[in-house]
Design an enzyme around this catalytic site. Sequence first.
Site, PDB file in Angstrom:
ATOM      1  CG  ASN B 406      -1.982   1.063   1.173  1.00 29.16           C
ATOM      2  OD1 ASN B 406      -1.868   2.001   0.401  1.00 29.16           O
ATOM      3  ND2 ASN B 406      -3.002   0.953   1.982  1.00 29.16           N
ATOM      4  CG  ASP B 407       1.723   2.944   3.682  1.00 30.14           C
ATOM      5  OD1 ASP B 407       0.668   3.535   3.386  1.00 30.14           O
ATOM      6  OD2 ASP B 407       1.897   2.380   4.768  1.00 30.14           O
ATOM      7  CB  VAL B 408       5.944   0.516  -1.100  1.00 33.34           C
ATOM      8  CG1 VAL B 408       6.589   0.337   0.253  1.00 33.34           C
ATOM      9  CG2 VAL B 408       5.134  -0.704  -1.484  1.00 33.34           C
TER      10      VAL B 408
END
Lengths: 102, 480
Positions: B406-408
């Site tokens: 997600n965040d990456v």
Amino acid sequence: MGNILTWIDHHQQMIYIVVLMVFLGIEVIGRVPSVLHTPLMSGANAIHGVVIIGAIIVMGRANQDNYIALTLGFLAVLLGTLNVVGGFVVTDRMLEMFRKRK
Amino acid sequence: MGISILTVCYLVGSITFIIGLKMLSSPVSARKGNLIAAAGMSVAIAGTIFLYKDDNGEPLHNYGWIFSGLLIGAIIGTIVARKVKMTAMPEMVSLFNGMGGACAALISIIEFGHAIDHLKSSTGIEVIQTSYQNDFRIFLLICCAGLIIGSVSFAGSMIAWAKLNGKIRDFAFKGQHLFNIFLLLVILGLASYLIGSLPAGGKMIFYLIFVLSLLYGILFVMPIGGADMPVVISLLNSFTGIAAACGGFLYNNMVMLTGGILVGAAGTLLTILMCKAMNRSLKNVLIGSFGAKTPATQAGHPAGTYKEISVSDAAMVMSYAHKVMIVPGYGLAVAQAQHACHDLEKLLENKGVDVKYAIHPVAGRMPGHMNVLLAEADVSYDKLLEMEQANEEFPGIDVVLILGANDVVNPAAKNDPSSPIYGMPILEVELAKTVIVNKRSMKPGYAGIENALFFQPKTSMLFGDAKKVLQDLIAEIKSL
């Protein structure tokens, strides 16, 4: 101030080693590819388990009737062994997977 | 004679540690390097047990205690390390690191106790002859350093372990960072007072330092967000190294000194490298916790609409693509889906689809976490692309399949300066033609930030557990 200078003088070999090891540690790790970071962290983790040697010494020198020291020393040896053995086994397991495909 | 052999043992130990770390830098020699370091460690341990003599020339005793400690530790350590799942590896490293820290702290406590007994004073350390005072101060300094660093490392590692385990959540109170700094100053102040003036109540102060250091370790790691845990573990790893080196000074022991400092230096560099991968400074990681900033950013992201894709449609899209890029994340690790992922890859390859993996350096919970997982599933080494390579290839990719990352892949890191992850290099998946995102729900990722990628027109969501979804995909593709 004088104390510290005397101490440095008496322990100059150790101080040289510390300085050189700092550079060596940085140099050796600097070339590790990011894919190996997890095994590397785990391997380094196992190596600082060398603290076990201190635990063995402290345990081996404790008086037989000093139960606090014996108990704590035993605990230290136990925990240090966990660090060493667990660390190396976990690292080996990770690296085993890398090798299979070669 | 015995002592000289012991010196050689320690020399062997030190050299194998250096060679071991060096060999860990290449996938081909890494395993051997680890075994060499382990062998060197065994030599150093065996040498200590049988050949060590203290300053008075006395050998060690209490062999029963030592061997039972070694035996029990070795058995538990082996079993635990053999049984742990690959997904739980980061926790395991943190746990073992904590054990080392505790060991270092215990050594300091016992040595301090011995010294006090030696002075034959039960109340404190005031009765010291002046000639002995200076040596005693140095001894106390090393003892305190080992105690403080070891305790912080132990308590911090335990918290990191429990956090990664999901046993405890992030916790922060208002002004915690100031309180932490204050606490650290109190600890250092007490230590300087103890060493400087050798007060009557020295014994109590020493134990107070111990308790406060444990508290500091807990409060130090508590507010740090889960996404930053790898950095923290690496930092604590180097702490334990330094604590071990304190033992080296205490006993004039070269192998402890070299091993400890080597790990201390290497661990610090590794920590910095990890921070760099996230484009953040260490200070920022330690002080600016993700959690504290979340509410402000969420307000700036109006939740849009997203579209779902069915398993059969996703199977269709992927089997008729030319190039597929898989982006694995923590979701893959949690679902233990690495084998299913490899099966999907093989199936698609048989259909003539070119499949590769894009690995973000901090995907998962540790650098290299994804590599280890995929390696376990026999995914070929050259199919794993690092971030820079992958970003070059994305424009030519037909389908990107994101598995629990997600965040990456959050574009906010590139184009939203108010986002807490702004500036972190990401995998630019939106350059590909289509993006299929597998997640369990629309809940934000570990950093707690909304992801605009999910609301883009080219993105479709494929909800479900990564392993289940992959198995369904495989079944669908086979039946096509």
